[in-house]
Design a protein around this motif. Structure first.
Motif, PDB file in Angstrom:
ATOM      1  N   PRO A  83       5.197   4.300  11.139  1.00 44.47           N
ATOM      2  CA  PRO A  83       5.503   4.480   9.711  1.00 44.47           C
ATOM      3  C   PRO A  83       5.399   3.175   8.933  1.00 44.47           C
ATOM      4  N   VAL A  84       4.784   3.266   7.758  1.00 45.11           N
ATOM      5  CA  VAL A  84       4.716   2.091   6.884  1.00 45.11           C
ATOM      6  C   VAL A  84       5.880   2.130   5.894  1.00 45.11           C
ATOM      7  N   GLY A  85       6.204   3.310   5.414  1.00 46.73           N
ATOM      8  CA  GLY A  85       7.285   3.443   4.438  1.00 46.73           C
ATOM      9  C   GLY A  85       8.327   4.445   4.904  1.00 46.73           C
ATOM     10  N   PRO A  86       9.483   4.476   4.233  1.00 52.46           N
ATOM     11  CA  PRO A  86      10.578   5.342   4.661  1.00 52.46           C
ATOM     12  C   PRO A  86      10.266   6.828   4.570  1.00 52.46           C
ATOM     13  N   CYS A  87       9.353   7.219   3.663  1.00 47.30           N
ATOM     14  CA  CYS A  87       9.050   8.654   3.528  1.00 47.30           C
ATOM     15  C   CYS A  87       8.366   9.196   4.777  1.00 47.30           C
ATOM     16  N   MET A  88       7.856   8.302   5.630  1.00 49.12           N
ATOM     17  CA  MET A  88       7.253   8.738   6.889  1.00 49.12           C
ATOM     18  C   MET A  88       8.240   8.567   8.040  1.00 49.12           C
ATOM     19  N   VAL A  89       9.311   7.805   7.812  1.00 51.58           N
ATOM     20  CA  VAL A  89      10.282   7.551   8.888  1.00 51.58           C
ATOM     21  C   VAL A  89      11.215   8.744   9.053  1.00 51.58           C
ATOM     22  N   GLU A  91      -2.145  11.955  -1.030  1.00 45.33           N
ATOM     23  CA  GLU A  91      -2.833  11.088  -1.992  1.00 45.33           C
ATOM     24  C   GLU A  91      -2.668   9.611  -1.650  1.00 45.33           C
ATOM     25  N   CYS A  92      -1.776   9.296  -0.724  1.00 49.63           N
ATOM     26  CA  CYS A  92      -1.615   7.898  -0.303  1.00 49.63           C
ATOM     27  C   CYS A  92      -2.743   7.559   0.673  1.00 49.63           C
ATOM     28  N   PRO A  93      -3.476   6.465   0.414  1.00 50.51           N
ATOM     29  CA  PRO A  93      -4.606   6.139   1.301  1.00 50.51           C
ATOM     30  C   PRO A  93      -4.191   5.830   2.739  1.00 50.51           C
ATOM     31  N   LEU A  94      -2.903   5.519   2.940  1.00 50.75           N
ATOM     32  CA  LEU A  94      -2.467   5.190   4.301  1.00 50.75           C
ATOM     33  C   LEU A  94      -2.020   6.431   5.073  1.00 50.75           C
ATOM     34  N   PHE A  95      -1.829   7.540   4.365  1.00 53.41           N
ATOM     35  CA  PHE A  95      -1.278   8.761   4.978  1.00 53.41           C
ATOM     36  C   PHE A  95      -2.150   9.243   6.144  1.00 53.41           C
ATOM     37  N   GLY A  96      -1.517   9.359   7.304  1.00 51.89           N
ATOM     38  CA  GLY A  96      -2.218   9.898   8.471  1.00 51.89           C
ATOM     39  C   GLY A  96      -3.210   8.929   9.082  1.00 51.89           C
ATOM     40  N   GLY A 143       0.791  -1.232   0.000  1.00 53.63           N
ATOM     41  CA  GLY A 143       0.000   0.000   0.000  1.00 53.63           C
ATOM     42  C   GLY A 143       0.819   1.276   0.000  1.00 53.63           C
ATOM     43  N   CYS A 144       2.129   1.173   0.197  1.00 49.69           N
ATOM     44  CA  CYS A 144       2.968   2.367   0.313  1.00 49.69           C
ATOM     45  C   CYS A 144       3.245   2.969  -1.066  1.00 49.69           C
ATOM     46  N   ARG A 145       3.124   4.274  -1.176  1.00 52.04           N
ATOM     47  CA  ARG A 145       3.349   4.950  -2.461  1.00 52.04           C
ATOM     48  C   ARG A 145       4.639   5.757  -2.462  1.00 52.04           C
ATOM     49  N   CYS A 146       5.569   5.384  -1.603  1.00 49.11           N
ATOM     50  CA  CYS A 146       6.821   6.146  -1.525  1.00 49.11           C
ATOM     51  C   CYS A 146       7.470   6.297  -2.904  1.00 49.11           C
ATOM     52  N   GLY A 147       7.402   5.221  -3.705  1.00 42.09           N
ATOM     53  CA  GLY A 147       8.036   5.260  -5.030  1.00 42.09           C
ATOM     54  C   GLY A 147       7.516   6.429  -5.849  1.00 42.09           C
ATOM     55  N   ALA A 148       6.179   6.525  -5.948  1.00 36.64           N
ATOM     56  CA  ALA A 148       5.571   7.601  -6.750  1.00 36.64           C
ATOM     57  C   ALA A 148       5.832   8.964  -6.117  1.00 36.64           C
ATOM     58  N   ILE A 149       5.881   9.006  -4.795  1.00 36.01           N
ATOM     59  CA  ILE A 149       6.112  10.285  -4.107  1.00 36.01           C
ATOM     60  C   ILE A 149       7.539  10.761  -4.347  1.00 36.01           C
ATOM     61  N   LEU A 150       8.499   9.829  -4.285  1.00 32.84           N
ATOM     62  CA  LEU A 150       9.900  10.210  -4.498  1.00 32.84           C
ATOM     63  C   LEU A 150      10.141  10.689  -5.919  1.00 32.84           C
ATOM     64  N   SER A 205       9.138  13.199   2.645  1.00 36.10           N
ATOM     65  CA  SER A 205       8.004  14.049   2.237  1.00 36.10           C
ATOM     66  C   SER A 205       6.778  13.769   3.093  1.00 36.10           C
ATOM     67  N   CYS A 206       6.506  12.488   3.337  1.00 36.97           N
ATOM     68  CA  CYS A 206       5.278  12.162   4.081  1.00 36.97           C
ATOM     69  C   CYS A 206       5.370  12.695   5.504  1.00 36.97           C
ATOM     70  N   ALA A 207       6.542  12.540   6.124  1.00 37.00           N
ATOM     71  CA  ALA A 207       6.705  13.046   7.494  1.00 37.00           C
ATOM     72  C   ALA A 207       6.562  14.570   7.516  1.00 37.00           C
ATOM     73  N   ARG A 223      -3.139   4.696   8.705  1.00 42.35           N
ATOM     74  CA  ARG A 223      -2.265   3.611   9.205  1.00 42.35           C
ATOM     75  C   ARG A 223      -0.818   4.065   9.285  1.00 42.35           C
ATOM     76  N   CYS A 224      -0.465   5.062   8.489  1.00 42.29           N
ATOM     77  CA  CYS A 224       0.939   5.494   8.421  1.00 42.29           C
ATOM     78  C   CYS A 224       1.104   6.882   9.042  1.00 42.29           C
ATOM     79  N   THR A 225       1.781   6.933  10.152  1.00 44.19           N
ATOM     80  CA  THR A 225       2.094   8.195  10.833  1.00 44.19           C
ATOM     81  C   THR A 225       3.558   8.117  11.282  1.00 44.19           C
TER      82      THR A 225
HETATM   83 FE1  SF4 Z   1       1.904   6.241   2.228  1.00 41.99          FE
HETATM   84 FE2  SF4 Z   1       3.241   6.086   4.499  1.00 41.99          FE
HETATM   85 FE3  SF4 Z   1       4.367   5.171   2.260  1.00 41.99          FE
HETATM   86 FE4  SF4 Z   1       4.016   7.809   2.686  1.00 41.99          FE
HETATM   87  S1  SF4 Z   1       5.345   6.433   3.828  1.00 41.99           S
HETATM   88  S2  SF4 Z   1       3.565   6.697   0.823  1.00 41.99           S
HETATM   89  S3  SF4 Z   1       2.049   7.848   3.775  1.00 41.99           S
HETATM   90  S4  SF4 Z   1       2.536   4.384   3.287  1.00 41.99           S
END
Ligand code: SF4
Length: 369
Positions: free
Chosen positions: A347-353, A334-339, A319-326, A358-360, A341-343
């Motif tokens: 964190p689900v992906g590195p962009c939130m870690v 736009e990621c359905p997990l943002f805020g 479910g992580c869209r880090c690839g498209a975000i990077l 960007s996500c963080a 399941r992913c905070t």
């Molecule tokens: Fe979605 Fe979290 Fe991955 Fe960002 S880090 S794309 S919010 S799952």
């Protein structure tokens, strides 16, 4: 008066902001849409959120975040390798704090540490050399991540280990080079970029001349920017007229730090220790000549040589869209997990870690978006 105070002056900032908005409106009228500008550096991503500029400019500019967070672009396979390495009884894995929570296929380095593996946080590569001295019966492997900015310090640490005749210090270099990634992004029609805000730190090492290819080869304008509000607005003041005139130039809007040719000493140490190779970037895939590996004469210090562990290609977290975000194709909300399941706490992906992810940054400054 502290220098940065000059670049945070409210009244001046509001005046320049009004001018940037007017220029952006003019450019939007000409293009028939908001100009698409990518900030390539994670520190700019954070600065745009922290200062509120991203939300203040949202109606005028389509600001996209690029692959400028070193933790985020580290390939899952590199993390998996370090996880396997951490399981070796004679190994101490040393790296920067942000890397500990990045999920790999077998958990994270933080989990490996909780399960008994030796994983140590270092604030500088030199600390890893000190660790090697204090663990003479172990092998300390430093996971080097980051761009042209952090790699020179890692190269110096390696030189120190060589001078100290340390046989138990190894390097796993996951360092990346920014210009090849910019080439990939500049040539991607799906992104449709109108210009770049270039990273001030990397530019301080490489100099303006390292980015001229964006104008010459890709016909794209770019401005090197510092990190204070007036630095960023000043860079946009330079960039937007170029977009309006469809003129490709690379402007140094951070001349108090960036020169034409950059930091020669840093470039020299990089050339002495590393050579470019095709590197795997999370989200961007393999980019030719975009990574740094140890030169052949330093292979005694290469972790992969001493520990040839097999790592399989690893899928991104579900479910992580880090690839498209990077790549600037999606924005974090736009990621359905943002805020949900992913905070930053879960964190689900590195962009939130990473603090520069960007996500963080979007999460932390969401009231400013
Ligand atoms: Fe979605 Fe979290 Fe991955 Fe960002 S880090 S794309 S919010 S799952």
């Amino acid at each position: 008066m502290k220098l940065w105070v000059l670049y945070r002056q409210r009244e001046l900032g509001e005046n320049v902001l009004a001018k940037v908005k007017a220029l952006a409106r003019e450019a939007a009228d000409k293009l028939g849409r908001r100009p698409v500008i990518m900030e390539v550096c994670g520190t700019h991503t954070v600065a745009l959120g922290r200062t509120g500029l991203r939300s203040l400019l949202a109606d005028y500019l389509d600001l996209r975040s690029g692959p400028g967070c070193p933790v985020c672009v580290t390939a899952p396979e590199d993390i998996d390798y370090m996880l396997l390495l951490a399981r070796q009884p004679d190994v101490v894995v040393a790296t920067f704090g942000d890397m500990l929570r990045v999920p790999g296929s077998y958990g994270s380095l933080e989990q490996a540490r909780a399960e008994g593996s030796q994983v140590q946080v270092c604030y500088s590569p030199r600390e890893a050399v000190e660790l090697a001295k204090s663990y003479p019966d172990k092998t300390v492997v430093f996971l080097g991540i980051g761009f042209e900015t952090t790699a020179p310090a890692v190269a110096l640490a390696l030189k120190e280990a060589i001078t100290e005749k340390l046989k138990n210090f190894l390097l796993y270099s996951a360092h990346k080079l920014v210009p090849p990634a910019l080439s990939l992004l500049a040539s991607d029609p799906e992104l449709g970029l109108d210009g770049f805000i270039l990273p001030g730190h990397v530019s301080a090492i490489l100099g303006r001349q390292a980015f001229i290819f964006l104008a010459e080869k890709y016909n794209l304008p770019a401005a090197i920017a510092g990190f204070e509000p007036l630095d960023i607005l000043g860079a946009l003041m330079e960039l937007l007229p170029l977009i309006l005139r469809r003129e490709a130039q690379v402007i140094n809007a951070y001349p108090r730090v960036v020169t034409e040719t950059g930091n020669q000493k840093a470039q020299k140490i990089l050339e002495e220790i590393f050579s470019p190779h095709s590197a795997n970037w999370r989200g961007l895939g393999i980019i030719p000549e975009s990574g740094l590996k140890l030169k052949a004469c330093y292979q005694d210090f290469e972790a992969r040589e001493r520990y040839p562990l097999e790592v399989r290609p690893s899928p991104p977290p579900a479910g992580c869209r880090c690839g498209a975000i990077l790549k600037g194709l999606s924005l974090p909300p736009e990621c359905p997990l943002f805020g949900r399941r992913c905070t930053p706490l879960t964190p689900v992906g590195p962009c939130m870690v990473s603090s520069e992810g960007s996500c963080a940054a979007y999460y932390r400054y969401s009231q400013n978006i």
